[in-house]
Design an enzyme around this catalytic site. Sequence first.
Site, mmCIF file in Angstrom:
data_model
loop_
_atom_site.group_PDB
_atom_site.id
_atom_site.type_symbol
_atom_site.label_atom_id
_atom_site.label_comp_id
_atom_site.label_asym_id
_atom_site.label_seq_id
_atom_site.Cartn_x
_atom_site.Cartn_y
_atom_site.Cartn_z
ATOM 1 N N HIS A 74 81.264 3.915 48.634
ATOM 2 C CA HIS A 74 81.816 3.850 47.281
ATOM 3 C C HIS A 74 80.873 3.152 46.309
ATOM 4 O O HIS A 74 81.297 2.701 45.250
ATOM 5 C CB HIS A 74 83.168 3.099 47.306
ATOM 6 C CG HIS A 74 84.217 3.834 48.084
ATOM 7 N ND1 HIS A 74 85.050 3.207 48.975
ATOM 8 C CD2 HIS A 74 84.558 5.133 48.125
ATOM 9 C CE1 HIS A 74 85.866 4.095 49.522
ATOM 10 N NE2 HIS A 74 85.584 5.268 49.025
ATOM 11 N N ARG B 66 78.797 4.361 44.473
ATOM 12 C CA ARG B 66 78.868 5.144 43.232
ATOM 13 C C ARG B 66 80.094 6.031 43.334
ATOM 14 O O ARG B 66 80.419 6.523 44.415
ATOM 15 C CB ARG B 66 77.649 6.046 43.089
ATOM 16 C CG ARG B 66 76.369 5.282 42.903
ATOM 17 C CD ARG B 66 75.659 5.736 41.664
ATOM 18 N NE ARG B 66 74.538 4.868 41.406
ATOM 19 C CZ ARG B 66 73.601 5.149 40.520
ATOM 20 N NH1 ARG B 66 73.655 6.271 39.824
ATOM 21 N NH2 ARG B 66 72.614 4.315 40.285
ATOM 22 N N LYS C 296 82.895 13.704 53.052
ATOM 23 C CA LYS C 296 82.948 15.027 53.696
ATOM 24 C C LYS C 296 84.366 15.283 54.152
ATOM 25 O O LYS C 296 85.114 14.353 54.458
ATOM 26 C CB LYS C 296 82.023 15.056 54.921
ATOM 27 C CG LYS C 296 81.603 16.438 55.302
ATOM 28 C CD LYS C 296 80.441 16.897 54.440
ATOM 29 C CE LYS C 296 79.989 18.297 54.753
ATOM 30 N NZ LYS C 296 78.720 18.611 54.067
HETATM 31 P P1 NAD Z 1 78.435 29.462 56.527
HETATM 32 O O1 NAD Z 1 79.755 29.339 57.197
HETATM 33 O O2 NAD Z 1 78.333 30.210 55.257
HETATM 34 O O3 NAD Z 1 77.350 30.110 57.525
HETATM 35 C C1 NAD Z 1 77.033 29.622 58.796
HETATM 36 C C2 NAD Z 1 76.556 30.797 59.646
HETATM 37 O O4 NAD Z 1 76.065 30.310 60.895
HETATM 38 C C3 NAD Z 1 77.668 31.793 59.950
HETATM 39 O O5 NAD Z 1 77.282 33.087 59.569
HETATM 40 C C4 NAD Z 1 77.858 31.666 61.469
HETATM 41 O O6 NAD Z 1 78.236 32.888 62.080
HETATM 42 C C5 NAD Z 1 76.469 31.224 61.918
HETATM 43 N N1 NAD Z 1 76.456 30.554 63.208
HETATM 44 C C6 NAD Z 1 77.348 29.657 63.701
HETATM 45 N N2 NAD Z 1 76.998 29.273 64.932
HETATM 46 C C7 NAD Z 1 75.848 29.944 65.232
HETATM 47 C C8 NAD Z 1 74.999 29.985 66.376
HETATM 48 N N3 NAD Z 1 75.244 29.257 67.450
HETATM 49 N N4 NAD Z 1 73.902 30.782 66.319
HETATM 50 C C9 NAD Z 1 73.618 31.525 65.241
HETATM 51 N N5 NAD Z 1 74.406 31.536 64.127
HETATM 52 C C10 NAD Z 1 75.500 30.761 64.138
HETATM 53 O O7 NAD Z 1 77.920 27.970 56.374
HETATM 54 P P2 NAD Z 1 76.834 27.415 55.344
HETATM 55 O O8 NAD Z 1 77.546 26.972 54.132
HETATM 56 O O9 NAD Z 1 75.715 28.361 55.249
HETATM 57 O O10 NAD Z 1 76.375 26.087 56.117
HETATM 58 C C11 NAD Z 1 75.403 26.113 57.145
HETATM 59 C C12 NAD Z 1 74.850 24.709 57.353
HETATM 60 O O11 NAD Z 1 74.290 24.240 56.125
HETATM 61 C C13 NAD Z 1 75.873 23.655 57.775
HETATM 62 O O12 NAD Z 1 75.236 22.713 58.609
HETATM 63 C C14 NAD Z 1 76.238 22.984 56.465
HETATM 64 O O13 NAD Z 1 76.727 21.675 56.627
HETATM 65 C C15 NAD Z 1 74.889 22.994 55.776
HETATM 66 N N6 NAD Z 1 74.946 22.871 54.304
HETATM 67 C C16 NAD Z 1 75.663 23.754 53.560
HETATM 68 C C17 NAD Z 1 75.666 23.617 52.169
HETATM 69 C C18 NAD Z 1 76.381 24.592 51.260
HETATM 70 O O14 NAD Z 1 76.204 24.491 50.036
HETATM 71 N N7 NAD Z 1 77.130 25.538 51.769
HETATM 72 C C19 NAD Z 1 74.987 22.553 51.571
HETATM 73 C C20 NAD Z 1 74.252 21.670 52.361
HETATM 74 C C21 NAD Z 1 74.244 21.849 53.734
#
Ligand code: NAD
Length: 472
Positions: free
Chosen positions: A64, A66, A106
């Site tokens: 917290h 910020r 989160k």
């Molecule tokens: P998403 O749900 O859009 O996509 C994730 C993809 O990974 C899915 O298509 C899924 O089928 C695939 N997947 C899952 N397990 C797998 C495996 N074992 N092998 C191959 N593919 C697999 O999720 P996202 O938003 O793209 O997030 C992906 C990562 O990025 C996460 O770690 C998330 O915390 C991180 N992230 C996301 C954002 C955002 O803006 N969405 C921002 C920062 C970090």
Amino acid sequence: MSNKQASFYQSVQTNFEKAASKTKLPKGLIAQIGACNSVYQMRFPIKTPKGYEVIEAYRVQHSHHRLPTKGGIRFSHLVNQEEVMALASLMTFKCAIVNVPFGGAKGGVKISSRAYSPEMLEKITRRYTVELVRKNFIGPGTDVPAPDYGTGSREMAWILDTYSQLRNGELDAAACVTGKPTAQNGIQGRTEATGRGVYYSLRELLNDADEMKKIGLETGTAGKTVVIQGLGNVGSYTGMICRDEGDMKVIAISEIEGTIHDPKGIDVAKLIKYRKQKGTIIGFPGTKKLKERNDWVGIECDVLIPAALESQIRKDNAKKVNTKIIVEAANGPVTAAAEAILLKKGVIILPDMFANAGGVTVSYFEWLKNLSHIRFGRMEKRFDERSYTNLVNTVEKMTGKTISQKEKSVLTKGADEIDLVRSGLEETMIDAYHEIRNVLRRKRNVDDWRTAAFLVSLEKVASDYMTMGIFP
Ligand code: NAD
């Protein structure tokens, strides 16, 4: 909780402690920065066509120092409290690195979004939001969720609608969540933002002659080979932008259904369309399916980009890695134990808290847009266009030469919202790259990017605590 998730949290703690040991900050302050401030664990029932089900969910506010706190909401059957705590703490450091004035948070709902109909997902999302409102764990000035694994703009629209119904008349209600559809108080460029930020971070590294010399690569993005795990939001935009803007070759992609490989390069946009039609990436023309899905880790390439989930590169498969650079598009894809092995091999790892910070950066722009109640560029676009046109006309008159209408429209274009968002994101990622890079250059006892990134953020978070007068 499974061992895998426990090790993710442990991994983040190990990395944090490694960096903390290199500062002179008071122990108590380090302990406060490392701790999760509030953990809200909830259970609520939903009625499904098969009967009642109890849903397990969380919201963790890590710091917290910020406000508001900020962080995505994950829908995954692997969600547990430690995983959400690890992700929330990464958010604190991520925000500090890219100078976004939020604490980290989160959310997690323990469901597989594939297992429910859109109607059921809406029900679960709305009920989760009600729980957050009841406990004051959501609001423009308290805690602002966003998309993460398994969620997207659709879920964010449901969250906003539920919040607005409960807080009728709240002027800034739209700023209670980011990553909304553009037509519903969202911002242009948020969906692509994380992938675009991943590309900017990688481009900076590839253009850094000193760093490239260390790993024996030519500078520049063109022709570099890339392997991506996960073709979701982050992986798909990363792949498309690396190919279209960086002229890089995406030679392999791994998804749930398997891994495909084509040394000549895969057209990622076409692959996404193919997957939508066929429900799989397997069989995409020109590609070969690898025997084992997990073999993506060992494909020889210049850049390996895990963009799915945490703990994908571990002690047991780190030795197979055959790349010079890993960019952590996902959160926590490389465990601390794997990192120790990879650093010995000389692999550069751009850490999650920097590489995937593009999402929260553009979320910050969206939050600002919602609070100011005006679209970026609305005031100045036409004014700028008129000024540039006058300038071009004057030069034409003075020189007696004219340029084509097409050239003129490029020179006189005023900035749209998307142009400003991309420009702000690019500036942020470049700035953060050099801040981290300076720590690597300056501190003799720091030789990896993650520790340097932690040190950049620790310094800023510590300075905030000191300003608050809690610590001397
Ligand atoms: P998403 O749900 O859009 O996509 C994730 C993809 O990974 C899915 O298509 C899924 O089928 C695939 N997947 C899952 N397990 C797998 C495996 N074992 N092998 C191959 N593919 C697999 O999720 P996202 O938003 O793209 O997030 C992906 C990562 O990025 C996460 O770690 C998330 O915390 C991180 N992230 C996301 C954002 C955002 O803006 N969405 C921002 C920062 C970090």
